[in-house]
Structure formats: structure tokens, C-alpha cells
Design a protein around this motif. Sequence first.
Motif, PDB file in Angstrom:
ATOM      1  N   ASP A  49       0.809  -1.222   0.000  1.00  0.00           N
ATOM      2  CA  ASP A  49       0.000   0.000   0.000  1.00  0.00           C
ATOM      3  C   ASP A  49       0.842   1.272   0.000  1.00  0.00           C
ATOM      4  OD1 ASP A  49      -2.594  -0.717  -0.354  1.00  0.00           O
ATOM      5  OD2 ASP A  49      -3.290  -0.089   1.619  1.00  0.00           O
ATOM      6  N   ARG A  52       1.112   3.428  -3.140  1.00  0.00           N
ATOM      7  CA  ARG A  52       0.091   4.425  -3.505  1.00  0.00           C
ATOM      8  C   ARG A  52       0.623   5.841  -3.314  1.00  0.00           C
ATOM      9  NH1 ARG A  52      -4.745   1.924  -4.233  1.00  0.00           N
ATOM     10  NH2 ARG A  52      -4.968  -0.137  -3.263  1.00  0.00           N
ATOM     11  N   ASP A 101       2.165  -6.703  -4.973  1.00  0.00           N
ATOM     12  CA  ASP A 101       1.132  -5.739  -4.592  1.00  0.00           C
ATOM     13  C   ASP A 101       1.359  -4.401  -5.294  1.00  0.00           C
ATOM     14  OD1 ASP A 101      -0.019  -7.632  -2.948  1.00  0.00           O
ATOM     15  OD2 ASP A 101       0.872  -6.852  -1.098  1.00  0.00           O
ATOM     16  N   ARG A 104       0.001  -4.677  -8.747  1.00  0.00           N
ATOM     17  CA  ARG A 104      -1.463  -4.643  -8.729  1.00  0.00           C
ATOM     18  C   ARG A 104      -1.969  -3.209  -8.550  1.00  0.00           C
ATOM     19  NH1 ARG A 104      -4.386  -4.358  -4.508  1.00  0.00           N
ATOM     20  NH2 ARG A 104      -2.756  -5.129  -3.102  1.00  0.00           N
ATOM     21  N   ILE A 105      -1.322  -2.462  -7.652  1.00  0.00           N
ATOM     22  CA  ILE A 105      -1.738  -1.082  -7.404  1.00  0.00           C
ATOM     23  C   ILE A 105      -1.430  -0.197  -8.618  1.00  0.00           C
ATOM     24  CG2 ILE A 105      -1.281   0.948  -5.961  1.00  0.00           C
ATOM     25  CD1 ILE A 105      -0.873  -1.153  -3.634  1.00  0.00           C
ATOM     26  N   GLU A 108      -4.093  -0.733 -11.013  1.00  0.00           N
ATOM     27  CA  GLU A 108      -5.292  -0.035 -10.524  1.00  0.00           C
ATOM     28  C   GLU A 108      -5.251   1.444 -10.923  1.00  0.00           C
ATOM     29  OE1 GLU A 108      -6.464   1.368  -6.112  1.00  0.00           O
ATOM     30  OE2 GLU A 108      -6.175  -0.807  -6.290  1.00  0.00           O
ATOM     31  N   PHE A 109      -4.106   2.098 -10.719  1.00  0.00           N
ATOM     32  CA  PHE A 109      -3.956   3.503 -11.111  1.00  0.00           C
ATOM     33  C   PHE A 109      -4.205   3.671 -12.617  1.00  0.00           C
ATOM     34  CE2 PHE A 109      -2.481   4.506  -7.002  1.00  0.00           C
ATOM     35  CZ  PHE A 109      -2.169   5.859  -6.896  1.00  0.00           C
ATOM     36  N   ASN A 111      -5.846   1.565 -14.752  1.00  0.00           N
ATOM     37  CA  ASN A 111      -7.220   1.226 -15.138  1.00  0.00           C
ATOM     38  C   ASN A 111      -8.215   2.284 -14.693  1.00  0.00           C
ATOM     39  OD1 ASN A 111      -6.446  -1.205 -16.375  1.00  0.00           O
ATOM     40  ND2 ASN A 111      -6.551  -2.329 -14.450  1.00  0.00           N
ATOM     41  N   GLU A 112      -7.869   3.041 -13.647  1.00  0.00           N
ATOM     42  CA  GLU A 112      -8.734   4.138 -13.186  1.00  0.00           C
ATOM     43  C   GLU A 112      -8.468   5.446 -13.927  1.00  0.00           C
ATOM     44  OE1 GLU A 112      -8.145   4.391  -8.993  1.00  0.00           O
ATOM     45  OE2 GLU A 112      -9.282   2.562  -8.551  1.00  0.00           O
ATOM     46  N   LEU A 146      -1.195  -8.418 -15.958  1.00  0.00           N
ATOM     47  CA  LEU A 146      -2.080  -7.289 -15.687  1.00  0.00           C
ATOM     48  C   LEU A 146      -2.151  -6.339 -16.886  1.00  0.00           C
ATOM     49  CD1 LEU A 146      -0.964  -6.443 -12.031  1.00  0.00           C
ATOM     50  CD2 LEU A 146      -3.060  -7.616 -12.721  1.00  0.00           C
ATOM     51  N   GLY A 150      -5.478  -5.255 -18.873  1.00  0.00           N
ATOM     52  CA  GLY A 150      -5.869  -3.852 -18.951  1.00  0.00           C
ATOM     53  C   GLY A 150      -5.552  -3.183 -20.270  1.00  0.00           C
TER      54      GLY A 150
END
Length: 274
Positions: A49, A52, A101, A104-105, A108-109, A111-112, A146, A150
Motif C-alpha cells: 500500500d 500508492r 502488490d 497490482r496497485i 489499478e492507477f 485502469n482508473e 495485468l 488492462g
Amino acid sequence: MTLPIHDNHLHLSPSGRNIDALREYKAAGGTGLTLVTLPYPEVRITCGDDFRKSFQITVDFAEKARELGLKVYTAVGPYPILLISLAEQYGMEKAEQIMIDGMRIAAEFINEGKADLMGEVGRPHFDTDQKYVDACNRVLQYGMDLAHEGDFAVMIHCESEDYTCKSLSDMAKSSGLSPGKVIKHSSPPWVTEDEVHGVMTSIPASRSLMREALSKGDRFMIETDFIDDPAKPGAMMSVNTVPKRIKAFVSSGELTEEQVYRICQDIPDDLYGR
């Protein structure tokens, strides 16, 4: 008409010149860049985390760059060499999980819509214990999985050996990712298919490397790897190198305007545009 001038690998640091460096880049003629995350001393990575916070620093710098009128693509991902210090501190199993991790994060950034590509990720560029290389390859393979899911590009930090691009191409294919979505950062002047195996190369903007690359074609990008470290002002190329080099090569006839558009606009837009 203003030529597009894109530095494909540039870092900014909270403790560096950051936005002032971008102002210098724009004043020299730069119009766009790929802004890449590095481990920031301000953020200690102890778990996944924590990435992030690092990625958000990069994203915030990208937004400030856009406010200057620059076209920015943002790369986020866990810097591969970090695995070694994490393994020394927490053991290999936990270190690899932290890096997983981080991948993965990063996805996430992207894909968002907060970032555009994954990077710089990969494996050590120097000789080290094979266990670190193997772990980094497992993490990278997961990142490519990933990227395939994506549909985004991956910028690679790794060694520069004869086998490198074939290895990266094979890894991409095993994830279902097009090798053309894989960018070899800080690449030798590899351009031909026999050299790149479908991988896209990003070549340091030195005169000799650019001349050798251009002698083979124009399927590549150029970069400085500017690190924005006030303690190491001469560690990498200066922030205005790409604009100066492109202008000089166009003036001398070594680079056509059509090639500039291909290298500095068409290729990055095709790779990173989402």
C-alpha cells in the motif's frame, strides 16, 4: 508549425527542481514527456500500500506538467531493484509479495485513468544473485499479465544483453501481451526486428546512439532518464537534451520532420494513448 518533441523517460523528485526543470524543458522546445516513478526518499516502502503514496506523487507532478502546457504520459510501477533491499530487510517471500502488490496497485492507477502505463519495472541491470533475478522475473510476468488484462504498455528496466529483447518478447507473449506494448528503457540502438523481436526500444539521446539507430530505421523513441537529483546534477543527461538534439539533427538533415513526428508523436501516442 511546432514540431512534437517527446522525452520518453524522465523523472521528477520532490527534493529536486521538478517543475522548474519542466519549465526549462519546455523553453528548450519540449512539448511532451513520459514521466516515470522512481522510489522517492520521502516514501518508505514497507508494504504494498505504500506504493500508492509514491505513485500519487508522480501523478501530481504529471498534472502540474500539464498545467504548463506539456503533453504528459505517466508511468507507475515498483522499481525492480527495490526488491533486493526489501528481501534483505523482510526476507524474499515478503519482498516478492510487496512487489506483486505494487504491480497490482500500478494497474489499478492505470485502469482508473490516473496513469497511462506501467513502469519502470523489470529486473536488475547488473550482475547479482540469481534468486533476485528469478523473483523479479516472476513479478514482471505478473505485471505483464495485468498489462494484457488492462491493455496497457509496460516500460522495462533491465540488462542490455543480446538475449534481452527476445526474453522480454517471450514473456509478453506468454501473458498474451503484444511485444510491441513492451518498451525497453535505456536501450542500445536496437531497431531491426532481429534485434528487438517486436519490442519497442527507447534509446538515450546521445548523438552516436541516435545516429546508429537512425541508420537502421525510425521505430524507436528517445529519452534522457533525467533523474532530478540535486546531489547528482551530472548523473544523467540534462533535462533539455532531447529538444536540443532533435533540433540539431533536423537542422543538419540527419532527421526529417516526418521522422520526428513518428518518433515523438505517433509511436508514444499509439503506445500510451488510452
